[in-house]
Write a protein that holds these residues in place. Structure first.
Motif: not given
Length: 104
Positions: A51, A56-57, A62, A67
């Motif tokens: 992961r 991360q876009d 987040r 999470d």
């Protein structure tokens, strides 16, 4: 140079020492469960590292809830993977630690 290490030597100091011979008997179900738990731990660590490679876009931030959910989902997937026997790590460890051979 032989660098093979017997896993039983690593486990022996951590096991409780008892004088009761009934406790010292091998319990194949407990050994199999411990091997599957070890495989689940390994698979979870693998999922966690995989992961980290996903970028991360940044479109939506987040949060802690996402999470936490991701962590719980990875644990459950790791447990299901180890119980299915698809990787074979638990079975190999079980046989190495003295479990009986699987039926053919």
């Amino acid at each position: 140079m032989n660098t093979n290490i017997d896993p039983r030597l690593l486990l022996a100091p951590s096991l409780p020492q008892t004088a009761d011979p009934a406790v010292k008997r091998k319990d194949p179900e407990k050994l199999r469960a411990a091997c599957q738990d070890f495989e689940a731990l390994f698979v979870h660590a693998m999922f966690k590292e995989m992961r980290k490679t996903i970028p991360q876009d940044g479109l939506l931030p987040r949060g802690m809830a996402e999470d936490s959910f991701q962590e719980m989902m990875d644990w459950e997937l790791a447990r299901q993977t180890s119980r299915s026997g698809s990787l074979g790590i638990a079975e190999a460890l079980y046989r190495q630690l003295g479990g009986e051979e699987p039926p053919k």
